[in-house]
Design a protein around this motif. Structure first.
Motif, PDB file in Angstrom:
ATOM      1  N   TYR A  32      -6.956  56.859  59.879  1.00  0.00           N
ATOM      2  CA  TYR A  32      -8.108  57.133  60.722  1.00  0.00           C
ATOM      3  C   TYR A  32      -8.397  55.964  61.659  1.00  0.00           C
ATOM      4  O   TYR A  32      -9.031  56.150  62.690  1.00  0.00           O
ATOM      5  CB  TYR A  32      -9.329  57.418  59.845  1.00  0.00           C
ATOM      6  CG  TYR A  32     -10.414  58.143  60.576  1.00  0.00           C
ATOM      7  CD1 TYR A  32     -10.303  59.499  60.830  1.00  0.00           C
ATOM      8  CD2 TYR A  32     -11.546  57.486  61.036  1.00  0.00           C
ATOM      9  CE1 TYR A  32     -11.277  60.178  61.513  1.00  0.00           C
ATOM     10  CE2 TYR A  32     -12.536  58.159  61.718  1.00  0.00           C
ATOM     11  CZ  TYR A  32     -12.398  59.499  61.951  1.00  0.00           C
ATOM     12  OH  TYR A  32     -13.363  60.184  62.633  1.00  0.00           O
ATOM     13  N   CYS A  33      -7.940  54.773  61.292  1.00  0.00           N
ATOM     14  CA  CYS A  33      -8.221  53.581  62.106  1.00  0.00           C
ATOM     15  C   CYS A  33      -7.265  53.447  63.279  1.00  0.00           C
ATOM     16  O   CYS A  33      -7.424  52.544  64.095  1.00  0.00           O
ATOM     17  CB  CYS A  33      -8.169  52.332  61.246  1.00  0.00           C
ATOM     18  SG  CYS A  33      -9.575  52.220  60.170  1.00  0.00           S
ATOM     19  N   ILE A  34      -6.241  54.307  63.367  1.00  0.00           N
ATOM     20  CA  ILE A  34      -5.350  54.255  64.520  1.00  0.00           C
ATOM     21  C   ILE A  34      -5.886  55.227  65.563  1.00  0.00           C
ATOM     22  O   ILE A  34      -6.005  56.415  65.279  1.00  0.00           O
ATOM     23  CB  ILE A  34      -3.916  54.648  64.130  1.00  0.00           C
ATOM     24  CG1 ILE A  34      -3.418  53.741  63.015  1.00  0.00           C
ATOM     25  CG2 ILE A  34      -2.992  54.549  65.334  1.00  0.00           C
ATOM     26  CD1 ILE A  34      -2.067  54.117  62.486  1.00  0.00           C
ATOM     27  N   PRO A  35      -6.251  54.735  66.755  1.00  0.00           N
ATOM     28  CA  PRO A  35      -6.791  55.647  67.755  1.00  0.00           C
ATOM     29  C   PRO A  35      -5.840  56.800  68.043  1.00  0.00           C
ATOM     30  O   PRO A  35      -4.622  56.599  68.104  1.00  0.00           O
ATOM     31  CB  PRO A  35      -6.951  54.767  68.993  1.00  0.00           C
ATOM     32  CG  PRO A  35      -7.053  53.389  68.476  1.00  0.00           C
ATOM     33  CD  PRO A  35      -6.214  53.354  67.234  1.00  0.00           C
ATOM     34  N   SER A  36      -6.405  57.999  68.199  1.00  0.00           N
ATOM     35  CA  SER A  36      -5.579  59.193  68.364  1.00  0.00           C
ATOM     36  C   SER A  36      -4.622  59.057  69.542  1.00  0.00           C
ATOM     37  O   SER A  36      -3.455  59.455  69.455  1.00  0.00           O
ATOM     38  CB  SER A  36      -6.474  60.404  68.561  1.00  0.00           C
ATOM     39  OG  SER A  36      -7.453  60.124  69.531  1.00  0.00           O
ATOM     40  N   ILE A  37      -5.094  58.464  70.631  1.00  0.00           N
ATOM     41  CA  ILE A  37      -4.260  58.381  71.828  1.00  0.00           C
ATOM     42  C   ILE A  37      -2.977  57.605  71.520  1.00  0.00           C
ATOM     43  O   ILE A  37      -1.886  57.969  71.966  1.00  0.00           O
ATOM     44  CB  ILE A  37      -5.062  57.755  72.989  1.00  0.00           C
ATOM     45  CG1 ILE A  37      -4.268  57.820  74.274  1.00  0.00           C
ATOM     46  CG2 ILE A  37      -5.495  56.346  72.719  1.00  0.00           C
ATOM     47  CD1 ILE A  37      -5.091  57.507  75.503  1.00  0.00           C
ATOM     48  N   ALA A  38      -3.091  56.562  70.703  1.00  0.00           N
ATOM     49  CA  ALA A  38      -1.913  55.770  70.344  1.00  0.00           C
ATOM     50  C   ALA A  38      -0.999  56.550  69.407  1.00  0.00           C
ATOM     51  O   ALA A  38       0.219  56.554  69.558  1.00  0.00           O
ATOM     52  CB  ALA A  38      -2.348  54.460  69.692  1.00  0.00           C
ATOM     53  N   LEU A  56       1.058  59.144  71.269  1.00  0.00           N
ATOM     54  CA  LEU A  56       2.141  58.540  72.054  1.00  0.00           C
ATOM     55  C   LEU A  56       3.250  58.005  71.154  1.00  0.00           C
ATOM     56  O   LEU A  56       4.429  58.143  71.461  1.00  0.00           O
ATOM     57  CB  LEU A  56       1.581  57.412  72.923  1.00  0.00           C
ATOM     58  CG  LEU A  56       0.763  57.864  74.129  1.00  0.00           C
ATOM     59  CD1 LEU A  56       0.055  56.689  74.768  1.00  0.00           C
ATOM     60  CD2 LEU A  56       1.658  58.551  75.148  1.00  0.00           C
ATOM     61  N   LEU A  57       2.861  57.405  70.021  1.00  0.00           N
ATOM     62  CA  LEU A  57       3.871  56.796  69.147  1.00  0.00           C
ATOM     63  C   LEU A  57       4.739  57.849  68.478  1.00  0.00           C
ATOM     64  O   LEU A  57       5.854  57.559  68.037  1.00  0.00           O
ATOM     65  CB  LEU A  57       3.193  55.927  68.087  1.00  0.00           C
ATOM     66  CG  LEU A  57       2.564  54.643  68.623  1.00  0.00           C
ATOM     67  CD1 LEU A  57       1.780  53.918  67.536  1.00  0.00           C
ATOM     68  CD2 LEU A  57       3.640  53.713  69.179  1.00  0.00           C
ATOM     69  N   PRO A 105       8.594  59.648  70.512  1.00  0.00           N
ATOM     70  CA  PRO A 105      10.013  59.403  70.269  1.00  0.00           C
ATOM     71  C   PRO A 105      10.519  60.080  69.000  1.00  0.00           C
ATOM     72  O   PRO A 105      11.690  60.408  68.889  1.00  0.00           O
ATOM     73  CB  PRO A 105      10.095  57.881  70.106  1.00  0.00           C
ATOM     74  CG  PRO A 105       8.845  57.350  70.670  1.00  0.00           C
ATOM     75  CD  PRO A 105       7.816  58.410  70.528  1.00  0.00           C
ATOM     76  N   ILE A 130      -7.346  65.093  73.531  1.00  0.00           N
ATOM     77  CA  ILE A 130      -6.603  63.867  73.845  1.00  0.00           C
ATOM     78  C   ILE A 130      -5.097  64.107  73.726  1.00  0.00           C
ATOM     79  O   ILE A 130      -4.299  63.403  74.333  1.00  0.00           O
ATOM     80  CB  ILE A 130      -7.086  62.729  72.926  1.00  0.00           C
ATOM     81  CG1 ILE A 130      -8.543  62.435  73.267  1.00  0.00           C
ATOM     82  CG2 ILE A 130      -6.256  61.471  73.087  1.00  0.00           C
ATOM     83  CD1 ILE A 130      -9.223  61.522  72.321  1.00  0.00           C
ATOM     84  N   VAL A 136      -2.488  63.927  76.497  1.00  0.00           N
ATOM     85  CA  VAL A 136      -1.904  62.707  77.042  1.00  0.00           C
ATOM     86  C   VAL A 136      -0.375  62.770  76.939  1.00  0.00           C
ATOM     87  O   VAL A 136       0.336  62.173  77.745  1.00  0.00           O
ATOM     88  CB  VAL A 136      -2.483  61.448  76.337  1.00  0.00           C
ATOM     89  CG1 VAL A 136      -1.914  61.258  74.952  1.00  0.00           C
ATOM     90  CG2 VAL A 136      -2.234  60.208  77.171  1.00  0.00           C
TER      91      VAL A 136
END
Lengths: 242, 223
Positions: free
Chosen positions: A90-96, A99-100, A103, A183, A186
């Protein structure tokens, strides 16, 4: 997509909105004509995709949370580590996170669903667990006294009594998923985030599209919340006064 | 399958390579995002904390606390930030206002329920001992409710950092600018920026959990 392109020549950069009504040329907050014209090709598909994405994420999230909560309920020592993992995600922002994952899972709906599922775990899992653990010991005692087996106690006493807490978690998770799913656009033009990102990435933010898609997102969230509240009332007739 | 794994690995290796290669750029962009996010978070705390604590102490304004949290959850942050930028234009303080609005609900709601949920017997005992309302709030309810309160601040922090990044996509600068510019920075740059945002949020959450632990240890003997 919706016929947005830059004006040619050296003049000021003004988006060309196709058949430009005065409303669109002045970039007003809400041009009914645009919404009317683009409902079928832009807004409706986006809304349906958004509903599909939400149902998928909350459904999978609920199933995983349910299994995890039962495991943590049976084996108490597993509670804290499972909670820590969902806290961490939960502490990792959704936008990141979106994107991560590109790949790994590519530009697919899977990439959009995985982070959304991860966030629902954070809300649903602790709620199910708290609901199951919140059953008063007297109640369990009388179930035992009535000769219920452990399995019967779970399905007929502990689970029904946990329904309000479970439904509360489900509501929060659904509403947040609807909001966070915007989001996801993105990485991929999918759901209501698609038109929103399209609108804000114009040189001059395209207000009508932004307000229309943003408004639809909020309406969808409120509708889902109302439906789940009604479902909760139907599931717990003994709890009407709440 | 094996080939896909190699491509995947090389993408992340490229992203990790991008970080030292463009350290100055990333640091500058990260600093922009951090400045925006932490200014907004600070203001949101200053506004939401006193209101939430006081309402919780008085056991009043339940609807406000509940309403704040459900509205906060339902608002799509990216649409809200877009509307603010379209309305006020791009600018540090304009973006700050939007982020403050988004940061207030979780802090207010958690502060409210942190204080409201304190055992009323404990509060009555404190009142019976002659503590003033202010002393009860700061000396009894606040320490007991601290974990829940800090959880709210943590959620708001992650949310505000994420949204500050999105402000960049709409032209607000910071790490979001790299993320939305695939043609200039390539996959490696976008991934590196995403890693930076994740690291920033995780570091903030970790620091807040340290504060929470230290605070509850310090408060424990008194509580």
């Amino acid at each position: 997509m919706s016929g947005l392109r830059l004006a040619d020549g050296g003049g000021p950069v003004i988006p060309d909105f196709g058949h430009g009504t005065a409303c669109l040329r002045d970039n007003h907050w809400f041009c009914t004509s645009w919404v009317h014209e683009h409902w079928g090709e832009t807004l409706q598909p986006a809304l349906l995709q958004h509903i599909y994405l939400t149902l998928l994420a909350v459904g999978i999230g609920f199933a995983i949370s349910f299994v995890l909560a039962i495991i943590a309920f049976r084996f108490r020592f597993l509670g804290p580590p499972l909670g820590a993992v969902s806290d961490f995600l939960y502490c990792i922002p959704s936008i990141a996170l979106f994107l991560l994952l590109v790949p790994v899972t590519g530009l697919t709906v899977t990439t959009l669903v995985i982070p959304l599922v991860a966030y629902t775990l954070f809300v649903i899992y602790p709620n199910i667990l708290a609901g199951l653990r919140g059953v008063p010991p007297e109640v369990l005692e009388s179930a035992r006294g009535m000769g219920f087996t452990r399995r019967q106690t779970f399905w007929r006493v502990e689970l029904p009594l946990a329904v309000p807490a479970i439904m509360a978690g489900l509501r929060v998770a659904t509403v947040s998923t609807i909001s966070i799913a915007t989001i996801a656009a993105v990485v991929l033009y999918y759901g209501l985030g698609g038109p929103i990102f399209e609108a804000i990435s114009q040189p001059d933010i395209f207000r009508t599209e932004l307000v229309a898609a943003g408004g639809l997102t909020i309406l969808l969230a409120l509708t889902a919340d109302t439906l789940l509240t009604l479902l909760q009332r139907a599931l717990t007739p003994w709890n009407r006064q709440r | 399958m094996e080939q896909a794994a190699v491509v995947l690995a090389s993408l992340f290796v490229d992203a990790l390579q991008f970080i030292p290669d463009h350290a100055a750029l990333l640091l500058q962009k990260a600093a922009e995002t951090a400045e925006l996010a932490f200014t907004a978070l600070g203001i949101a705390i200053l506004i939401a904390l006193p209101i939430g604590l006081w309402l919780g102490h008085r056991h009043r304004g339940l609807l406000l606390a509940l309403g704040a949290s459900s509205i906060g959850r339902a608002l799509p942050s990216i649409a809200l930030i877009g509307i603010f930028i379209a309305w006020l234009g791009v600018g540090f303080w304009n973006n700050t206002v939007a982020l403050v609005i988004l940061g207030i609900p979780p802090i207010l709601t958690n502060a409210y329920f942190a204080v409201e949920g304190v055992d009323s017997d404990v509060v009555e005992a404190a009142r019976g001992m002659g503590l003033s309302e202010r002393q009860i709030l700061t000396g009894v309810e606040l320490p007991l409710g601290l974990p829940l309160l800090l959880a709210g601040v943590r959620i708001a922090a992650v949310f505000v950092i994420a949204t500050a990044t999105i402000a960049g996509i709409a032209g607000g600068g910071g790490l979001g600018e790299i993320m939305s510019n695939l043609t200039v920075y390539n996959e490696s740059g976008v991934l590196a920026a995403a890693l930076c945002v994740a690291a920033m949020a995780l570091a903030t959450a970790f620091l807040l959990s340290l504060v929470q632990r230290a605070a509850s240890r310090r408060m424990a003997p008194r509580a």
